[in-house]
Design an enzyme around this catalytic site. Structure first.
Site, PDB file in Angstrom:
ATOM      1  N   ASP A  11       0.909  -1.301   0.083  1.00 44.87           N
ATOM      2  CA  ASP A  11      -0.005  -0.015  -0.121  1.00 44.87           C
ATOM      3  C   ASP A  11       0.840   1.357  -0.126  1.00 44.87           C
ATOM      4  O   ASP A  11       0.690   2.102   1.009  1.00 44.87           O
ATOM      5  CB  ASP A  11      -1.167   0.139   1.149  1.00 44.87           C
ATOM      6  CG  ASP A  11      -0.197   0.213   2.624  1.00 44.87           C
ATOM      7  OD1 ASP A  11       0.985  -0.199   2.640  1.00 44.87           O
ATOM      8  OD2 ASP A  11      -0.827   0.415   3.599  1.00 44.87           O
ATOM      9  N   ASP A  16       6.822   1.319   1.868  1.00 42.00           N
ATOM     10  CA  ASP A  16       6.414   0.303   0.900  1.00 42.00           C
ATOM     11  C   ASP A  16       7.243   0.624  -0.520  1.00 42.00           C
ATOM     12  O   ASP A  16       7.599  -0.448  -1.216  1.00 42.00           O
ATOM     13  CB  ASP A  16       5.004   0.496   0.425  1.00 42.00           C
ATOM     14  CG  ASP A  16       3.879   0.084   1.449  1.00 42.00           C
ATOM     15  OD1 ASP A  16       3.466  -0.973   1.816  1.00 42.00           O
ATOM     16  OD2 ASP A  16       3.787   1.008   2.482  1.00 42.00           O
ATOM     17  N   ASN A  40      -2.302   2.833   3.486  1.00 43.24           N
ATOM     18  CA  ASN A  40      -1.692   4.108   3.781  1.00 43.24           C
ATOM     19  C   ASN A  40      -2.492   5.297   3.048  1.00 43.24           C
ATOM     20  O   ASN A  40      -2.636   6.218   3.728  1.00 43.24           O
ATOM     21  CB  ASN A  40      -0.294   4.115   3.382  1.00 43.24           C
ATOM     22  CG  ASN A  40       0.591   3.365   4.413  1.00 43.24           C
ATOM     23  OD1 ASN A  40       0.361   3.295   5.467  1.00 43.24           O
ATOM     24  ND2 ASN A  40       1.601   2.671   3.679  1.00 43.24           N
ATOM     25  N   THR A 123       2.863  -6.026   2.680  1.00 43.45           N
ATOM     26  CA  THR A 123       3.550  -4.983   3.536  1.00 43.45           C
ATOM     27  C   THR A 123       2.225  -3.669   3.654  1.00 43.45           C
ATOM     28  O   THR A 123       2.657  -2.650   4.276  1.00 43.45           O
ATOM     29  CB  THR A 123       4.608  -4.203   2.889  1.00 43.45           C
ATOM     30  OG1 THR A 123       4.079  -3.736   1.428  1.00 43.45           O
ATOM     31  CG2 THR A 123       5.632  -5.340   2.528  1.00 43.45           C
ATOM     32  N   PHE A 164      -0.848  -0.799  12.823  1.00 44.65           N
ATOM     33  CA  PHE A 164      -1.762  -0.469  11.440  1.00 44.65           C
ATOM     34  C   PHE A 164      -2.272  -1.474  10.580  1.00 44.65           C
ATOM     35  O   PHE A 164      -3.562  -1.727  10.211  1.00 44.65           O
ATOM     36  CB  PHE A 164      -1.126   0.823  10.758  1.00 44.65           C
ATOM     37  CG  PHE A 164      -1.721   1.255   9.738  1.00 44.65           C
ATOM     38  CD1 PHE A 164      -2.880   2.264   9.973  1.00 44.65           C
ATOM     39  CD2 PHE A 164      -1.654   1.102   8.420  1.00 44.65           C
ATOM     40  CE1 PHE A 164      -3.729   2.845   8.908  1.00 44.65           C
ATOM     41  CE2 PHE A 164      -2.329   1.630   7.250  1.00 44.65           C
ATOM     42  CZ  PHE A 164      -3.483   2.551   7.499  1.00 44.65           C
ATOM     43  N   ASN A 165      -1.381  -2.323  10.064  1.00 44.09           N
ATOM     44  CA  ASN A 165      -1.730  -3.227   8.731  1.00 44.09           C
ATOM     45  C   ASN A 165      -2.545  -4.281   9.522  1.00 44.09           C
ATOM     46  O   ASN A 165      -3.813  -4.767   8.647  1.00 44.09           O
ATOM     47  CB  ASN A 165      -0.516  -3.753   8.372  1.00 44.09           C
ATOM     48  CG  ASN A 165       0.242  -3.022   7.434  1.00 44.09           C
ATOM     49  OD1 ASN A 165      -0.159  -1.941   7.137  1.00 44.09           O
ATOM     50  ND2 ASN A 165       1.592  -3.098   7.428  1.00 44.09           N
ATOM     51  N   HIS A 238       9.619   0.414   8.316  1.00 43.96           N
ATOM     52  CA  HIS A 238       9.077  -1.010   8.452  1.00 43.96           C
ATOM     53  C   HIS A 238       9.168  -1.956   7.303  1.00 43.96           C
ATOM     54  O   HIS A 238       9.532  -3.028   7.423  1.00 43.96           O
ATOM     55  CB  HIS A 238       7.809  -0.686   8.826  1.00 43.96           C
ATOM     56  CG  HIS A 238       7.256   0.224  10.020  1.00 43.96           C
ATOM     57  ND1 HIS A 238       7.532  -0.030  11.355  1.00 43.96           N
ATOM     58  CD2 HIS A 238       6.673   1.456   9.928  1.00 43.96           C
ATOM     59  CE1 HIS A 238       6.930   1.083  11.978  1.00 43.96           C
ATOM     60  NE2 HIS A 238       6.426   1.955  11.171  1.00 43.96           N
ATOM     61  N   ASP A 239       8.616  -1.722   6.319  1.00 44.64           N
ATOM     62  CA  ASP A 239       8.575  -2.509   5.234  1.00 44.64           C
ATOM     63  C   ASP A 239       9.481  -3.249   4.607  1.00 44.64           C
ATOM     64  O   ASP A 239       9.295  -4.511   4.341  1.00 44.64           O
ATOM     65  CB  ASP A 239       7.229  -1.903   4.157  1.00 44.64           C
ATOM     66  CG  ASP A 239       5.895  -1.616   4.503  1.00 44.64           C
ATOM     67  OD1 ASP A 239       5.526  -2.207   5.858  1.00 44.64           O
ATOM     68  OD2 ASP A 239       5.220  -0.890   4.300  1.00 44.64           O
TER      69      ASP A 239
END
Ligand code: BDR
Ligand code: CA
Length: 305
Positions: A11, A16, A40, A123, A164-165, A238-239
């Site tokens: 996303d 990402d 996102n 992701t 979040f995800n 993060h991703d």
């Protein structure tokens, strides 16, 4: 050694975008398809961002727009971090809008059925993969592993409990975690340690490729937003953890755990409850070698000429 076939469901999204860059430029991976999730930003915006990125990387793989909504819950987006476009900070040329005509979940199904061994990397929220599993369980035999950025062994980032995800679509995550396919989870407990500090941005800017230019411009906006929204000293990247764990499995250590997803309507919705148990369903990342992580990012920024 043969390459690892991957499908990337994402996303974009600043972090990402860097995961996608690594997927396109790694010589260890074979990117088969890209699908987008609503996360996102809205599905239209994350898809446009993925399209721009794939064109910018000159990568010709099928790209399909995913589900516009989570399985059961209302759409939740995150403009506070990723901006109005979902990828604020970089202006792309005007590329032709060419998407695969299938919806994301169908592209996932077709790609899996025509390949024996595939790793599915997510992701963003796991809606498309869950939808694919709900439509055709035959695909499970073709998935070697699901590697996801999401969840946490401890605190969340959107609520006290949830990342979040997973929070956006807990029902989808629950389907994936109960699918019986081996899972590998890169959660906040490790990704929040990977901060894009000023010295990282400075070092990247010396690389001087189109990849490093993209990285620096995106990370400046990402960092500013992370500082004002989460009061973090710098943004956590993060991703790319998902892709880096495939490129070099020694960057993270993992522990086998039983991970259960909270699908209630309570304040704990989206929590990933991680326990040591005799029955396990997931390898959970518990530590990261931060220097190696950045080495791999810089190496791929160099390749993106
Ligand atoms: C996750 O949420 C998104 O905002 C990021 O792209 C990452 O996938 C971190 O919680
Ligand atoms: Ca993401």
């Amino acid at each position: 050694m043969s390459k690892i076939n991957i499908i990337l469901d994402c996303d974009p999204g600043h972090d990402d975008a860097i995961a996608l860059l690594l997927s396109c430029y790694s010589d260890k991976l074979n990117l088969l398809a890209v699908t987008t999730s609503s996360g996102n930003q809205t599905i239209e915006k994350t898809s446009k961002n993925a399209l721009n990125l794939l064109n910018f990387f000159n990568k010709n793989v099928p790209l399909a727009k995913g589900s516009p909504t989570p399985l059961k819950r209302k759409v939740m987006i995150c403009p506070e971090i990723h901006g109005e476009s979902g990828l604020d900070g970089f202006i792309f040329p005007n590329y032709e809008e060419k998407y695969d005509s299938r919806e994301g979940y169908q592209l996932i199904i077709d790609t899996l059925l025509s390949n024996e061994h595939v790793t599915v990397v997510t992701t963003g929220p796991m809606t498309n993969l869950a939808k694919a599993i709900l439509h055709n369980r035959e695909i499970l035999k073709h998935i070697d592993e699901i590697v996801l950025m999401g969840g946490s062994t401890g605190k969340g980032n959107i609520t006290e409990y949830s990342e979040f995800n997973i929070l956006v679509d807990p029902e989808a995550a629950d389907i994936c975690f109960k699918s019986g396919v081996p899972l590998r989870m890169l959660g906040l407990n490790v990704t929040r340690k990977i901060l894009v500090r000023e010295k990282i941005v400075e070092e990247a800017s010396k690389i001087n490729t189109k990849g490093s230019d993209l990285f620096v411009k995106l990370m400046k906006v990402f960092n500013e937003n992370q500082r004002s929204f989460f009061s973090l000293e710098a943004g956590p990247l993060h991703d790319p953890a998902t892709i880096i764990s495939l490129i070099d499995p020694t960057v993270f250590t993992f522990e086998d755990m039983l991970v259960e997803i909270d699908t209630s309507e309570s304040e704990k919705a989206g929590q990933t409850r991680c326990k040591k148990s005799t029955i396990t369903n997931c390898k959970v990342a518990t530590s990261v070698d931060i220097d190696k992580y950045w080495e791999i990012i810089f190496d791929h920024l160099r390749r993106c000429k």
